[in-house]
Design a protein around this motif. Structure first.
Motif, PDB file in Angstrom:
ATOM      1  N   ILE A  82      38.325  54.184  32.230  1.00 24.93           N
ATOM      2  CA  ILE A  82      37.090  53.415  32.376  1.00 24.93           C
ATOM      3  C   ILE A  82      37.338  52.177  33.225  1.00 24.93           C
ATOM      4  O   ILE A  82      36.532  51.804  34.082  1.00 24.93           O
ATOM      5  N   SER A  83      38.492  51.534  33.039  1.00 29.25           N
ATOM      6  CA  SER A  83      38.832  50.356  33.840  1.00 29.25           C
ATOM      7  C   SER A  83      38.943  50.724  35.319  1.00 29.25           C
ATOM      8  O   SER A  83      38.459  50.000  36.190  1.00 29.25           O
TER       9      SER A  83
ATOM     10  N   MET B 289      36.164  46.697  35.008  1.00 32.58           N
ATOM     11  CA  MET B 289      35.911  45.768  33.909  1.00 32.58           C
ATOM     12  C   MET B 289      37.207  45.376  33.216  1.00 32.58           C
ATOM     13  O   MET B 289      38.214  46.087  33.280  1.00 32.58           O
ATOM     14  N   ARG B 290      37.154  44.236  32.544  1.00 32.99           N
ATOM     15  CA  ARG B 290      38.284  43.760  31.767  1.00 32.99           C
ATOM     16  C   ARG B 290      38.409  44.582  30.486  1.00 32.99           C
ATOM     17  O   ARG B 290      37.444  45.209  30.024  1.00 32.99           O
ATOM     18  N   SER B 291      39.599  44.514  29.892  1.00 29.96           N
ATOM     19  CA  SER B 291      39.853  45.289  28.680  1.00 29.96           C
ATOM     20  C   SER B 291      38.850  44.972  27.565  1.00 29.96           C
ATOM     21  O   SER B 291      38.280  45.869  26.954  1.00 29.96           O
ATOM     22  N   GLY B 292      38.635  43.676  27.303  1.00 33.64           N
ATOM     23  CA  GLY B 292      37.718  43.288  26.228  1.00 33.64           C
ATOM     24  C   GLY B 292      36.301  43.771  26.480  1.00 33.64           C
ATOM     25  O   GLY B 292      35.580  44.148  25.546  1.00 33.64           O
ATOM     26  N   GLU B 293      35.898  43.781  27.742  1.00 33.39           N
ATOM     27  CA  GLU B 293      34.550  44.246  28.098  1.00 33.39           C
ATOM     28  C   GLU B 293      34.419  45.742  27.890  1.00 33.39           C
ATOM     29  O   GLU B 293      33.380  46.240  27.438  1.00 33.39           O
TER      30      GLU B 293
ATOM     31  N   THR C  82      42.990  47.299  41.052  1.00 34.37           N
ATOM     32  CA  THR C  82      43.006  48.592  41.743  1.00 34.37           C
ATOM     33  C   THR C  82      41.588  49.090  41.974  1.00 34.37           C
ATOM     34  O   THR C  82      41.228  49.535  43.068  1.00 34.37           O
ATOM     35  N   SER C  83      40.765  49.014  40.941  1.00 31.33           N
ATOM     36  CA  SER C  83      39.386  49.475  41.038  1.00 31.33           C
ATOM     37  C   SER C  83      38.603  48.686  42.079  1.00 31.33           C
ATOM     38  O   SER C  83      37.876  49.253  42.903  1.00 31.33           O
ATOM     39  N   LEU C  84      38.749  47.365  42.065  1.00 33.45           N
ATOM     40  CA  LEU C  84      38.020  46.531  43.024  1.00 33.45           C
ATOM     41  C   LEU C  84      38.493  46.790  44.454  1.00 33.45           C
ATOM     42  O   LEU C  84      37.699  46.747  45.392  1.00 33.45           O
ATOM     43  N   THR C  85      39.774  47.067  44.622  1.00 34.50           N
ATOM     44  CA  THR C  85      40.295  47.377  45.952  1.00 34.50           C
ATOM     45  C   THR C  85      39.697  48.684  46.465  1.00 34.50           C
ATOM     46  O   THR C  85      39.316  48.790  47.639  1.00 34.50           O
ATOM     47  N   LEU C  86      39.581  49.675  45.587  1.00 39.63           N
ATOM     48  CA  LEU C  86      38.971  50.942  45.988  1.00 39.63           C
ATOM     49  C   LEU C  86      37.478  50.784  46.270  1.00 39.63           C
ATOM     50  O   LEU C  86      36.950  51.328  47.241  1.00 39.63           O
ATOM     51  N   LEU C  87      36.805  50.012  45.426  1.00 38.12           N
ATOM     52  CA  LEU C  87      35.370  49.812  45.613  1.00 38.12           C
ATOM     53  C   LEU C  87      35.061  49.016  46.878  1.00 38.12           C
ATOM     54  O   LEU C  87      33.986  49.156  47.463  1.00 38.12           O
ATOM     55  N   SER C  88      36.008  48.191  47.316  1.00 38.76           N
ATOM     56  CA  SER C  88      35.775  47.367  48.505  1.00 38.76           C
ATOM     57  C   SER C  88      35.586  48.219  49.763  1.00 38.76           C
ATOM     58  O   SER C  88      35.049  47.743  50.757  1.00 38.76           O
ATOM     59  N   LYS C  89      36.026  49.462  49.702  1.00 29.90           N
ATOM     60  CA  LYS C  89      35.849  50.359  50.841  1.00 29.90           C
ATOM     61  C   LYS C  89      34.448  50.967  50.866  1.00 29.90           C
ATOM     62  O   LYS C  89      34.060  51.574  51.869  1.00 29.90           O
TER      63      LYS C  89
END
Length: 338
Positions: free
Chosen positions: A197-198, A203-207, A296-303
């Protein structure tokens, strides 16, 4: 530190310690210097200050109640663990009268910690501890000035550049016994699902662990997040979910509905942390923190999206932090696209 300067009728000495400032003029420089030394000693001994005789440990406990305990649970837990370690490992400092703590005392703490942890860790801890003095000076009236001004802290380190690789993720999921078509039945499997999910939501772990049937609208692909790390700055967040994340969450939602519970996950953040470390270590994945999955997720989404959309997804109010800390595409990957 005393400041001496020549004036018309002699030498003027100025002393400022613990928020108390004293000045005097003497006929000779030696007399002015002697006065300054005696006055400074008197201030530090509390003879000139009208502050309560409270210890650092008492200040920490009051700060916990007024500030730390009002933070989100995961953040409060991490802060309290650092406070506990500070008071436990430095009992002499913890038991010292608060307004008598000097820069030398804090410098000893800094040097001792630098022998055990990195400069970045010392700086992070100092940034947590310093606000105690701010509150104690401005509101509690327990001291006159902060001794943190008297010491030099380590310079900030460079941001992490670690990202996960799919081979590493597959190894961790296999070790956890996770099948993404079958709902998790053990805490270890839930940890693997939280990892996925992350990777697909940033999202952060707590979220992630707060995801529930009442807050996640999978039809609209939106997660209503009323309480989060930057709540005080931006208020409630509405997190857009990727199509891949929605497909994963539908499995968790069906399981939660079948078991009659609202939340998708049953594990706590502390359990998730311990289990993830266990999975990472036994699969010999080196240096990958759970929070690196968010980067990692934000780096992939930036594309796929522009920077403003990316900031809305991540919840960042500081674009520079998003760029410098969480965007981790390598120079080789960028070169391959241009």
């Amino acid at each position: 530190m005393a400041y001496l300067r020549k004036v018309k009728n002699g030498w003027r000495a100025e002393v400022e310690r613990a928020g108390i400032r004293k000045t005097a003029t003497r006929a000779t420089k030696a007399e002015a210097q002697a006065w300054a030394v005696a006055e400074e000693a008197a201030i530090l001994a509390g003879a000139r200050g009208d502050y309560p005789q409270r210890t650092l440990a008492e200040a920490v406990e009051r700060y916990r109640k007024e500030v730390t305990d009002k933070k989100p649970a995961s953040t409060a837990r991490a802060d309290n663990l650092r406070f506990d370690a500070w008071l436990r490992d430095f009992p002499e400092l913890a038991n010292k009268v608060f307004h008598q703590i000097t820069g030398d005392d804090l410098a000893k703490w800094r040097d001792a910690r630098l022998q055990q942890v990195t400069g970045a860790s010392v700086l992070r801890q100092a940034q947590q501890f310093r606000p105690i003095w701010t509150l104690a000076i401005k509101q509690w009236k327990w001291a006159g000035s902060s001794p943190w001004k008297e010491i030099t802290l380590p310079a900030p380190s460079y941001a992490r550049r670690r990202v996960s690789r799919w081979m590493e993720i597959r190894r961790i999921l296999r070790s956890a016994g996770v099948s993404l078509r079958v709902a998790p039945t053990t805490a270890m499997q839930e940890t693997g699902w939280a990892l996925m999910i992350s990777l697909h939501t940033a999202m952060r772990s707590g979220e992630i662990l707060k995801l529930s049937r009442s807050t996640a609208d999978l039809r609209r692909k939106v997660y209503e997040l009323p309480h989060h790390k930057t709540e005080a700055t931006v208020g409630a967040r509405r997190v857009p979910l990727t199509s891949r994340a929605v497909r994963l969450l539908r499995v968790l939602e069906a399981q939660a509905a079948q078991e009659g519970r609202d939340r998708y996950f049953t594990i706590t953040d502390a359990s998730r942390d311990a289990l993830y470390r266990k999975l990472r270590d036994r699969t010999m994945v080196e240096g990958l923190r759970f929070h690196d999955l968010r980067a990692t997720s934000l780096t992939l989404l930036s594309k796929r999206v522009d920077v403003m959309t990316l900031a809305r997804i991540s919840g960042h109010v500081n674009i520079n932090e998003l760029f410098n800390t969480y965007y981790r595409e390598s120079a080789e990957d960028i070169a391959a696209r241009i």
